[in-house]
Design a protein around this motif. Structure first.
Motif, PDB file in Angstrom:
ATOM      1  N   ILE A 173    -100.270  -1.557   5.781  1.00  0.00           N
ATOM      2  CA  ILE A 173     -99.637  -2.489   4.843  1.00  0.00           C
ATOM      3  C   ILE A 173     -98.951  -3.616   5.608  1.00  0.00           C
ATOM      4  O   ILE A 173     -98.923  -4.765   5.155  1.00  0.00           O
ATOM      5  N   LYS A 174     -98.416  -3.304   6.792  1.00  0.00           N
ATOM      6  CA  LYS A 174     -97.811  -4.367   7.613  1.00  0.00           C
ATOM      7  C   LYS A 174     -98.864  -5.390   8.027  1.00  0.00           C
ATOM      8  O   LYS A 174     -98.590  -6.597   8.075  1.00  0.00           O
ATOM      9  N   TRP A 175    -100.084  -4.906   8.331  1.00  0.00           N
ATOM     10  CA  TRP A 175    -101.167  -5.825   8.681  1.00  0.00           C
ATOM     11  C   TRP A 175    -101.472  -6.750   7.505  1.00  0.00           C
ATOM     12  O   TRP A 175    -101.572  -7.966   7.654  1.00  0.00           O
ATOM     13  N   LYS A 176    -101.587  -6.161   6.309  1.00  0.00           N
ATOM     14  CA  LYS A 176    -101.866  -6.975   5.119  1.00  0.00           C
ATOM     15  C   LYS A 176    -100.710  -7.933   4.835  1.00  0.00           C
ATOM     16  O   LYS A 176    -100.922  -9.078   4.419  1.00  0.00           O
ATOM     17  N   GLN A 177     -99.491  -7.439   5.040  1.00  0.00           N
ATOM     18  CA  GLN A 177     -98.302  -8.264   4.814  1.00  0.00           C
ATOM     19  C   GLN A 177     -98.324  -9.493   5.720  1.00  0.00           C
ATOM     20  O   GLN A 177     -98.071 -10.623   5.286  1.00  0.00           O
ATOM     21  N   ALA A 178     -98.664  -9.270   6.993  1.00  0.00           N
ATOM     22  CA  ALA A 178     -98.737 -10.382   7.937  1.00  0.00           C
ATOM     23  C   ALA A 178     -99.864 -11.338   7.574  1.00  0.00           C
ATOM     24  O   ALA A 178     -99.721 -12.569   7.662  1.00  0.00           O
TER      25      ALA A 178
ATOM     26  N   ALA B 108     -92.924 -12.124   5.283  1.00  0.00           N
ATOM     27  CA  ALA B 108     -92.036 -11.614   6.321  1.00  0.00           C
ATOM     28  C   ALA B 108     -92.172 -10.093   6.418  1.00  0.00           C
ATOM     29  O   ALA B 108     -92.520  -9.416   5.444  1.00  0.00           O
ATOM     30  N   ASN B 109     -91.878  -9.560   7.610  1.00  0.00           N
ATOM     31  CA  ASN B 109     -91.891  -8.111   7.827  1.00  0.00           C
ATOM     32  C   ASN B 109     -90.741  -7.488   7.039  1.00  0.00           C
ATOM     33  O   ASN B 109     -89.574  -7.716   7.334  1.00  0.00           O
TER      34      ASN B 109
END
Length: 546
Positions: free
Chosen positions: A465-470, A475-476
């Protein structure tokens, strides 16, 4: 006889070896009947673990995996693995208990409509209303779970029905053969393939059957037509073969998509709509032959020109027997694009940085595992790297889920795989998030004296999900957490715990753990920081230069 005894005899007649689950008081008659049976009860620590084990048993054997829970919260805990089996085409039967339906004195305590709850995630769900109905209900549940397209079924056995007496007799399975494709469709497929300039074989989830694999191998050997796979088609054909052109792990923009785009005919074998389509059709574009057990589910981006409907293995055999290799076929761009992929892959997987890059990790696991070794995956961003970079040699040796894509399935799947194939090395790769969702099953694995290797890729966050968020330029936020000391955590269950402190430690440690019987847990710090740039920029840029 007692209805619960008849129920167990019906399961025995269907060839059931194991029942995975957690009984409750509503199952006690059934439990007593099991005690006097040859069927082994595998007691787990959570119903979800039991369901994932049953589904994986079904996937690996082709037989129906069986799991058990009590009513209410036990039954609701089977919903996720039920959906996992249904979307992943894994034959599975869920058995749940229920309060007495005739003389209950407890009101609605723990009572929900489990049959209705299961309706949308199963092929068949019913409550046994009489002991006399047991033979037909069990036979129908197994028939439908096993029939193409395989999936989940559910039977609710109320407490008072299990305890009653019945004189019903068991029903034997009927002799049944799947229909085969009509000869005109076969001849048209041959005509289209022989007339194409650059035909490409695309192997999907429904081709992941042993006999289909054999027929496809013969087809490729005779024709020399290159092939690509979807995530759940991995291993149907040997991916170290020179005609393998890649896996459609990404939605678009990879080297393999350049190959797909340059073809003028796709022989689409075993397409399953649960997977993201690896290509989009458009009017006036490349043509598609749909070869499957079922007709094509048509949508705006999938409307094949020809459907060859029937047993897939037989369809491929019929085509293979008549088709002739054509001198006009042109595959030079396919091979150029795949060579570019291999060169780029070699660059990233030779990186020694620590925490380890996923590409390097995948390379070392492939080197550590023999061709018939089984790797199961939980769900996380590393799944893309395994699908894309891990060449599978045989069917069901890389168990990933690209259907429900549930977290928490990796460890139970590895346990089931080891029970089905005790002589094969079994390793599971989990993210720290997915591992902790069913980490309690380490106790079950230790109790069963299984020899499995559990690798936890630790980034202290929900990395996918962090990859998709970026990628969405956000923002993280909201995706970081803490973890236990995984070495001590493993040891507290009686497993052996290890921690990697340099990239070059992975391969020798994994080999050592595969050689040492027992449950091994390896903590591997992983670096996903380059994922966004690599997956969304670098690969696209390099593939477009071809």
């Amino acid at each position: 006889m007692k209805a619960s005894d008849l129920f167990v005899k019906a399961l025995e007649a269907e060839g059931v070896e194991y029942i995975f689950g957690i009984p409750g008081e509503e199952n006690l008659d059934l439990l007593e009947s099991l005690r006097n049976s040859d069927i082994k009860l595998i007691l787990t620590r959570h119903e979800q673990g039991a369901g994932f084990m049953a589904a994986t048993y079904g996937r690996l054997t082709g037989k129906v995996g069986v799991c058990l829970s009590t009513l209410g919260p036990g039954a609701t805990n089977l919903v996720t693995p039920g959906a996992y089996a249904q979307l992943g085409a894994m034959p599975m039967l869920m058995i749940t208990g229920q309060k007495p339906v005739k003389t209950s004195k407890q009101g609605r305590f723990q009572v929900i409509d489990v049959v209705d709850m299961m309706r949308s995630i199963t092929k068949y769900t019913t409550q046994v209303v009489s002991g006399d109905r047991i033979p037909s209900v069990v036979r129908e549940a197994f028939r439908l779970a096993h029939e193409e397209r395989p999936g989940a079924t559910h039977i609710e056995l109320p407490e008072d029905i299990a305890a009653e007496t019945t004189q019903a007799q068991l029903l034997k399975p009927s002799i049944s053969r799947r229909p085969i494709a009509e000869y005109k469709a076969i001849n048209k497929a041959i005509e289209m393939i022989e007339g194409a300039r650059s035909p490409l074989l695309l192997i999907g989830a429904a081709a992941n059957r042993k006999l289909t694999s054999k027929m496809l191998k013969e087809f490729v050997e005779k024709t020399g037509i290159p092939y690509v796979t979807t995530q759940m088609g991995k291993g149907v054909l040997d991916e170290s073969h020179e005609l393998f052109m890649g896996n459609t792990a990404l939605s678009s923009g990879d080297f393999v998509h350049r190959i797909i785009d340059s073809s003028d005919l796709i022989i689409n074998v075993g397409h399953d709509v649960v997977e993201k389509p690896p290509f989009f059709m458009k009017h006036g574009g490349r043509e598609v032959i749909h070869i499957n057990f079922e007709t094509a589910a048509v949508d705006p981006v999938y409307f094949p020109q020809l459907e060859v409907v029937g047993d897939i293995a037989n369809s491929i055999w019929q085509i293979k027997e008549k088709i002739q290799q054509q001198s006009a076929w042109e595959f030079s761009f396919f091979k150029k694009a795949h060579q570019a992929f291999l060169e780029h892959k070699a660059e990233s997987e030779n990186d020694d940085r620590f925490p380890v890059l996923p590409e390097r990790f995948v390379r070392d696991i492939r080197e550590a595992m023999p061709k018939d070794g089984i790797v199961t995956l939980d769900n996380g961003v590393y799944k893309i790297w395994f699908a894309r970079n891990y060449p599978a040699a045989l069917t069901n040796t890389l168990l990933l889920d690209n259907a429900l894509a549930s977290m928490g399935a990796g460890l139970p799947s590895a346990m089931a795989a080891k029970m089905v194939h005790p002589d094969k090395p079994v390793l599971t790769v989990c993210g720290d998030g997915g591992f902790m969702m069913n980490s309690q099953e380490l106790e079950t694995a230790v109790r069963l004296k299984l020899h499995i290797v559990v690798i936890i890729l630790r980034d202290d966050a929900y990395g996918m999900i962090k990859w998709k968020q970026a990628n969405m330029q956000f923002a993280n936020y909201g995706l970081d957490y803490g973890n236990p000391d995984f070495v001590k955590y493993a040891e507290s269950y009686g497993a052996k715990g290890w921690r990697i402190e340099a990239a070059d430690e992975i391969l020798p440690l994994v080999k050592a753990c595969l050689a040492d019987p027992g449950v091994h847990v390896i903590d591997v710090p992983v670096d996903y920081s380059l994922n966004d740039k690599m997956l969304n920029e670098t690969i696209r840029e390099r593939s477009q230069k071809l």
